[in-house]
Design an enzyme around this catalytic site. Structure first.
Site, PDB file in Angstrom:
ATOM      1  N   LYS A  93      20.835   0.379  -7.318  1.00  0.00           N
ATOM      2  CA  LYS A  93      22.255   0.152  -7.594  1.00  0.00           C
ATOM      3  C   LYS A  93      22.794  -0.955  -6.695  1.00  0.00           C
ATOM      4  O   LYS A  93      23.453  -1.886  -7.166  1.00  0.00           O
ATOM      5  CB  LYS A  93      22.996   1.468  -7.351  1.00  0.00           C
ATOM      6  CG  LYS A  93      24.399   1.460  -7.856  1.00  0.00           C
ATOM      7  CD  LYS A  93      25.068   2.815  -7.638  1.00  0.00           C
ATOM      8  CE  LYS A  93      24.489   3.890  -8.542  1.00  0.00           C
ATOM      9  NZ  LYS A  93      25.059   5.197  -8.326  1.00  0.00           N
TER      10      LYS A  93
ATOM     11  N   ARG B  44      28.605   6.003  -3.191  1.00  0.00           N
ATOM     12  CA  ARG B  44      27.574   6.463  -4.128  1.00  0.00           C
ATOM     13  C   ARG B  44      26.191   6.252  -3.540  1.00  0.00           C
ATOM     14  O   ARG B  44      25.942   5.252  -2.883  1.00  0.00           O
ATOM     15  CB  ARG B  44      27.600   5.660  -5.433  1.00  0.00           C
ATOM     16  CG  ARG B  44      28.844   5.789  -6.230  1.00  0.00           C
ATOM     17  CD  ARG B  44      28.731   4.801  -7.396  1.00  0.00           C
ATOM     18  NE  ARG B  44      30.036   4.361  -7.795  1.00  0.00           N
ATOM     19  CZ  ARG B  44      30.631   4.740  -8.928  1.00  0.00           C
ATOM     20  NH1 ARG B  44      30.019   5.547  -9.756  1.00  0.00           N
ATOM     21  NH2 ARG B  44      31.809   4.291  -9.230  1.00  0.00           N
TER      22      ARG B  44
ATOM     23  N   GLY C 102      21.669  11.323 -12.019  1.00  0.00           N
ATOM     24  CA  GLY C 102      22.298  12.618 -11.782  1.00  0.00           C
ATOM     25  C   GLY C 102      21.707  13.394 -10.623  1.00  0.00           C
ATOM     26  O   GLY C 102      22.100  14.528 -10.372  1.00  0.00           O
TER      27      GLY C 102
ATOM     28  N   MET D 110      21.602  12.550  -7.359  1.00  0.00           N
ATOM     29  CA  MET D 110      22.260  12.524  -6.054  1.00  0.00           C
ATOM     30  C   MET D 110      23.771  12.401  -6.212  1.00  0.00           C
ATOM     31  O   MET D 110      24.305  12.750  -7.240  1.00  0.00           O
ATOM     32  CB  MET D 110      21.623  11.472  -5.190  1.00  0.00           C
ATOM     33  CG  MET D 110      20.213  11.927  -4.795  1.00  0.00           C
ATOM     34  SD  MET D 110      19.432  10.891  -3.602  1.00  0.00           S
ATOM     35  CE  MET D 110      19.275   9.400  -4.508  1.00  0.00           C
TER      36      MET D 110
ATOM     37  N   ARG E 243      21.690  -1.577 -14.730  1.00  0.00           N
ATOM     38  CA  ARG E 243      20.282  -1.321 -14.413  1.00  0.00           C
ATOM     39  C   ARG E 243      19.504  -1.388 -15.723  1.00  0.00           C
ATOM     40  O   ARG E 243      20.094  -1.274 -16.804  1.00  0.00           O
ATOM     41  CB  ARG E 243      20.091   0.039 -13.759  1.00  0.00           C
ATOM     42  CG  ARG E 243      20.614   1.167 -14.605  1.00  0.00           C
ATOM     43  CD  ARG E 243      20.557   2.481 -13.872  1.00  0.00           C
ATOM     44  NE  ARG E 243      21.330   3.484 -14.601  1.00  0.00           N
ATOM     45  CZ  ARG E 243      21.710   4.632 -14.115  1.00  0.00           C
ATOM     46  NH1 ARG E 243      21.412   4.970 -12.897  1.00  0.00           N
ATOM     47  NH2 ARG E 243      22.387   5.499 -14.832  1.00  0.00           N
TER      48      ARG E 243
ATOM     49  N   HIS F 148      24.271  14.185 -19.344  1.00  0.00           N
ATOM     50  CA  HIS F 148      23.084  14.459 -18.533  1.00  0.00           C
ATOM     51  C   HIS F 148      21.917  14.881 -19.409  1.00  0.00           C
ATOM     52  O   HIS F 148      20.800  14.370 -19.287  1.00  0.00           O
ATOM     53  CB  HIS F 148      23.423  15.550 -17.506  1.00  0.00           C
ATOM     54  CG  HIS F 148      22.256  15.948 -16.660  1.00  0.00           C
ATOM     55  ND1 HIS F 148      21.476  17.032 -16.956  1.00  0.00           N
ATOM     56  CD2 HIS F 148      21.711  15.372 -15.565  1.00  0.00           C
ATOM     57  CE1 HIS F 148      20.518  17.126 -16.052  1.00  0.00           C
ATOM     58  NE2 HIS F 148      20.646  16.133 -15.201  1.00  0.00           N
TER      59      HIS F 148
ATOM     60  N   SER G 138     -23.429   5.668 -19.567  1.00  0.00           N
ATOM     61  CA  SER G 138     -22.065   6.154 -19.789  1.00  0.00           C
ATOM     62  C   SER G 138     -21.771   7.196 -18.716  1.00  0.00           C
ATOM     63  O   SER G 138     -22.508   8.177 -18.575  1.00  0.00           O
ATOM     64  CB  SER G 138     -21.932   6.759 -21.189  1.00  0.00           C
ATOM     65  OG  SER G 138     -20.606   7.183 -21.386  1.00  0.00           O
TER      66      SER G 138
ATOM     67  N   CYS H 235     -17.055   8.240 -20.345  1.00  0.00           N
ATOM     68  CA  CYS H 235     -16.686   9.108 -21.470  1.00  0.00           C
ATOM     69  C   CYS H 235     -16.161  10.471 -21.032  1.00  0.00           C
ATOM     70  O   CYS H 235     -15.930  11.340 -21.848  1.00  0.00           O
ATOM     71  CB  CYS H 235     -17.853   9.258 -22.437  1.00  0.00           C
ATOM     72  SG  CYS H 235     -19.265  10.084 -21.699  1.00  0.00           S
TER      73      CYS H 235
ATOM     74  N   TYR I 282     -16.471  -0.233 -21.268  1.00  0.00           N
ATOM     75  CA  TYR I 282     -15.542   0.440 -22.187  1.00  0.00           C
ATOM     76  C   TYR I 282     -15.233   1.832 -21.659  1.00  0.00           C
ATOM     77  O   TYR I 282     -15.986   2.391 -20.847  1.00  0.00           O
ATOM     78  CB  TYR I 282     -16.123   0.538 -23.606  1.00  0.00           C
ATOM     79  CG  TYR I 282     -17.331   1.429 -23.699  1.00  0.00           C
ATOM     80  CD1 TYR I 282     -17.191   2.812 -23.926  1.00  0.00           C
ATOM     81  CD2 TYR I 282     -18.610   0.921 -23.542  1.00  0.00           C
ATOM     82  CE1 TYR I 282     -18.294   3.637 -23.978  1.00  0.00           C
ATOM     83  CE2 TYR I 282     -19.716   1.739 -23.594  1.00  0.00           C
ATOM     84  CZ  TYR I 282     -19.552   3.098 -23.804  1.00  0.00           C
ATOM     85  OH  TYR I 282     -20.636   3.922 -23.839  1.00  0.00           O
TER      86      TYR I 282
HETATM   87  C1  PEP Z   1     -18.854  14.556 -18.806  1.00  0.00           C
HETATM   88  O1  PEP Z   1     -19.509  15.318 -18.105  1.00  0.00           O
HETATM   89  O2  PEP Z   1     -17.972  13.813 -18.358  1.00  0.00           O
HETATM   90  C2  PEP Z   1     -19.073  14.511 -20.256  1.00  0.00           C
HETATM   91  C3  PEP Z   1     -18.456  13.623 -21.001  1.00  0.00           C
HETATM   92  O3  PEP Z   1     -19.865  15.463 -20.786  1.00  0.00           O
HETATM   93  P1  PEP Z   1     -19.365  16.953 -21.063  1.00  0.00           P
HETATM   94  O4  PEP Z   1     -17.906  16.979 -20.811  1.00  0.00           O
HETATM   95  O5  PEP Z   1     -19.716  17.252 -22.447  1.00  0.00           O
HETATM   96  O6  PEP Z   1     -20.142  17.713 -20.054  1.00  0.00           O
END
Ligand code: PEP
Ligand code: MG
Length: 873
Positions: free
Chosen positions: A22, A93, A102, A104, A334, A452, A761, A828, A848
């Site tokens: 502010k 303020r 809201g 303070m 703001r 609010h 992975s 993953c 990825y």
């Molecule tokens: C993991 O262990 O991160 C994985 C993707 O395999 P799961 O969750 O099936 O054990």
């Protein structure tokens, strides 16, 4: 010497950490030449100094405050003390670095006392002057002494009732009598109202400092990940009076619609009113467009300044203004809080208007809010038949069904019992925050689009209908009345925050399809991102969703999930419990047929995108029944004696199944299962390639700890796959065999594993489990206690532990890449879809991430942001 106070002329927009949002914006606007009443800001550091040692106020701050007040007197030509004709009154303020709506405190009209109010009454009117004084007494009591506001409201109501007059019609004597009663209330709380303006100011400043640590501010900071050591600044500003006359007023306006993003002023004002009246939701304000009629000149000025502010900040602004006797003042601006939908539209529009670049637009939308764009709406057909209860203001979009509750406390209780609740209140206040967080939707009978409830709900992405005047909400006796309908606690209603409609009973919801605006933003994201985003999916439904949400392929198809159907689990059980080769073969044959069909459909659905199929991972007993009755039924189906079966099942139980006979260990001891799976994958791939579809199978082996494990599994798989190609009399199709990296040891020997693997992975679920030694299935039992004690600030299964697990990943990537610089490396586990972890993956060189289909859009955006941020460094 540290400077603790800055006049508005001395600050800048970039000084948010020091002056609070502010204060920094007031300074910026002052320097832009906007009509901002003069004032000064006491820094956030002062707040932290005071909280650490209150003597700081006397020793360091007080003198600077006095100087700043003298300066303000000079600038305004008015006087803060004494009873001269030009009275300087100020507002005090709070304002932290991050906006905490809201959360303070504010005190207006500071500087009035028993004498000065008389001068003001002579100069203006008794009604105006005493109205100001009354408000000061009430706010001061609340903020400085913690005396509940309601006690003052009750007194006022009592006076109005007795005199049969509204407060505006009170005589001077009646006003004074009421003020006396207000002061009496102070005495009942063993307090008094200081008559010295300076003493008032000192007390107010200290109270605002202390409000940084009030419980609702702490809860808000916890919810929004705002650090607790920032402190709040205090803004002291010359008052202008929106409650002077009918040519005066006050309002809150967003330069664009914060719910939809539409490029049109959106907001409300009240004539003859003071700041808090609009946000408090006590009087229902008028839409801003109506100001054009009531005060056209002020409206024109407002349009002009709003445009200047938007251009300057290159973002939608949330502006508070006051008009005093026809003259417009801007009191605050703001970047406005907005829904995900609005955030997306505004970002795209600003690109179109050439105010920001595409990259900037990508940074403007928070990945976590993307989920709100793929959230449920009511099923159209069911909606058509639903019984409409009432219509209020569409304050925050979304669709939700739940049981009504009337207090935040009750919302929390019911939520902890697993109930879905809708918080129904006359109006909400900051004390309700915890109840609001756990509610599916919020409904209020009072207040407008900037009340609010509306502001907070939009910030949280919770569906909200505000100002639904048709409802009479009796919080004390827990009833909601609407015409002839009377609902009590627990009654089911459905709330549509996009239309403002409230329905009786439950209405089923559906997930909204990807919208075009989101697709456009995400297409920009894909152009910018270095990390690709795949999905974890194995059902046809999920694969389709993944493709729809723009996944670049499948990073993990967990094949065990494909064995859980009734028919399949029976064959799986037959296989696990087989007593001889014949039984094993028979079960494998059936499973092969199921799997071949599955993979055929999966490859077909995913088309030319890559798909990684992971071979069976969990311990065998996860497929087996435990309940004696179920065992008996299974025995009958398998034509085996129940006792023998029970014994065999017993033998398969493991002490530490997560560390036991699972993953590649199963592949090694029972290669027939992996061979069957490979056969199903390749037979379907061969069939599809004969039908003209290019399929490049990618097979992933779970839980590898040792190079020789990978060699062994790979060896028999390759032999088996070669045999399949020979049998089919076709040229071998290209394929890859990779490994999951789920064990700390695998990270440490990643160079050796890379020799054998076509890709890696990271299974961060197991890797986190194995690194911390926390069972991923039991962490829920202690993570709460850990967070309460600040031992962990986050759940490492939801957001990557960069300090520990992340370092193992970094080692693995670097070792593997030394050997194979181009090795594709994915993530993953669950954290693959966590926007907060994605920048780290980018930094260590992951190729990825793969996450559940609904998290793909947010991950795509996070990946783009990670790249932009990295390039900017
Ligand atoms: C993991 O262990 O991160 C994985 C993707 O395999 P799961 O969750 O099936 O054990
Ligand atoms: Mg795993």
């Amino acid at each position: 010497m540290t400077k603790w106070i800055y006049s508005f002329e001395e600050g800048h927009a970039d000084d948010k950490a020091m002056l609070g949002g502010k204060g920094a914006n007031l300074a910026e606007m002052t320097n832009l030449g906007l009509p901002v009443p003069p004032g000064f800001t006491i820094t956030t550091q002062s707040c932290m100094q005071y909280l650490a040692a209150p003597s700081f106020f006397e020793s360091d701050l007080k003198e600077e405050v006095l100087k700043a007040v003298a300066d303000l007197e000079k600038k305004s030509g008015k006087f803060f003390s004494g009873n001269e004709s030009s009275l300087l009154l100020v507002s005090v303020r709070s304002g932290a670095k991050f906006s905490m709506p809201g959360m303070m405190d504010t005190i207006l009209n500071l500087g009035l006392n028993d004498l000065r109010v008389q001068t003001l009454a002579e100069q203006t009117s008794p009604d105006f002057a005493y109205n100001c004084y009354r408000r000061l007494l009430q706010m001061f009591a609340d903020v400085v002494y913690g005396i509940p506001k309601e006690q003052f409201d009750e007194l006022l109501a009592f006076f109005e009732k007795n005199s049969k007059k509204k407060v505006q019609e009170f005589s001077l004597e009646e006003h004074q009598a009421l003020i006396d009663q207000y002061k009496q209330l102070y005495r009942e709380h063993y307090q008094s109202f200081p008559q010295s303006s300076k003493e008032q100011l000192y007390a107010a400043i200290k109270a605002v400092f202390k409000s940084w640590n009030n419980p609702r501010a702490e809860v808000y900071r916890n919810l929004n990940d705002i650090p607790h050591d920032l402190g709040t600044a205090v803004n002291v500003q010359a008052m202008v009076f929106g409650n002077s006359d009918q040519e005066s007023g006050t309002g809150v306006v967003f330069t664009r619609n914060p719910a939809t993003g539409e490029n049109r002023l959106f907001g409300e004002f009240l004539l003859n009113a003071q700041g808090e009246d609009v946000v408090a939701g006590i009087r229902t304000p008028e839409p801003i467009a109506a100001l054009q009629k009531s005060l056209p000149d002020a409206y024109e000025d407002f349009l002009k300044y709003a445009a200047i502010l938007e251009k300057h900040y290159k973002d939608m602004q949330d502006i508070e203004f006051t008009i005093e006797k026809g003259k417009l003042y801007i009191l605050q601006t703001r970047n406005g809080k907005r829904t995900a939908k609005a955030s997306l539209k505004i970002a795209l529009d600003l690109v179109e208007e050439e105010l920001i670049s595409q990259q900037e637009a990508l940074l403007r939308v928070a990945p976590a809010t993307i989920n709100q764009l793929i959230h449920p709406v009511f099923e159209e057909e069911a909606l058509g038949q639903a019984a409409l209860l009432a219509q209020g203001l569409p304050a925050s979009p979304g669709a939700a069904t739940g049981e009504i509750v009337f207090t935040a406390e009750r919302a929390k209780e019911c939520h902890s019992l697993g109930k879905k609740v809708i918080l129904v209140r006359q109006e909400t206040s900051p004390e309700d925050i915890e109840g609001m967080v756990v509610s599916q939707a919020i409904v209020t009978s009072h207040g407008g689009m900037t009340s609010h409830a509306a502001v907070v709900a939009r910030g949280m992405g919770t569906c909200c209908v505000a100002g639904c005047g048709e409802l009479t909400i009796q919080e004390e006796n827990k009833t909601l009345v609407c015409g002839n309908v009377v609902l009590t606690e627990g009654a089911l209603i459905s709330v549509d925050g996009s239309s403002g409609r409230i329905y009786l009973g439950e209405i089923p919801t559906v997930l909204v399809e990807n919208n075009q605006e989101l697709q456009l933003l995400l297409s920009w994201a894909d152009e910018v991102a270095a990390l690709k985003v795949r999905a974890n999916a194995e059902t046809i439904q999920d694969l389709k969703t993944a493709v729809r949400f723009g996944a670049k392929g499948i990073g993990l198809a967990r094949t065990e999930h494909m064995f859980f159907g009734q028919e399949r689990i029976l064959e799986m059980r037959r296989l696990i419990l087989a007593d001889n080769e014949l039984e094993t073969r028979a079960a494998l044959k059936k499973l092969l047929a199921f799997q071949e069909d599955d993979f055929y459909q999966m490859f077909q659905t995913i088309g030319d995108k890559p798909m990684i199929v992971r071979l069976l991972d969990p311990p065998m007993h996860e497929f087996l029944p435990k309940d004696p009755l179920e065992i008996e039924q299974l025995a009958a189906k398998l034509r085996k004696p129940p006792e023998t079966l029970a014994r065999k099942i017993e033998q398969l139980q493991e002490t530490n199944p997560m560390l036991g006979h699972r993953g590649c260990r199963l592949g090694i001891t029972q290669p027939d299962i992996y061979k069957m799976q490979a056969e199903a994958i390749f037979k379907s791939a061969i069939r599809l390639s004969q039908e003209g579809l290019t399929v490049k199978p990618e097979i992933m082996i779970p839980l590898i700890a040792e190079k020789r494990e990978l060699e062994a599994v790979k060896h028999f798989l390759v032999q088996h796959i070669d045999k399949l190609f020979r049998q089919a009399r076709i040229q071998p199709l290209p394929y890859e065999i990779g490994t999951m990296i789920e064990l700390p040891r695998a990270c440490l020997i990643a160079d050796q594993l890379a020799q054998e693997a076509d890709f890696f992975s990271f299974g961060t679920n197991d890797l986190t489990q194995m690194t911390y030694g926390f069972s991923r299935d039991d962490i829920g039992k202690f993570i709460g206690a850990y967070k309460d004690r600040d031992i962990l600030t986050f759940d490492p299964f939801q957001s990557l532990d960069q300090t520990g697990v992340g370092q193992l990943m970094k080692i693995a990537v670097s070792k593997a890449r030394q050997l194979k610089p181009q090795l594709p490396i994915g993530v993953c586990g669950e954290v693959g879809g966590d926007p907060a972890s994605i920048p780290f993956f980018q930094e260590i060189g992951v190729t990825y991430v793969s996450c559940s289909p609904y998290r793909v859009p947010a991950a795509r955006l996070a990946a783009a942001q990670a790249n932009i941020q990295q390039e900017r460094q």
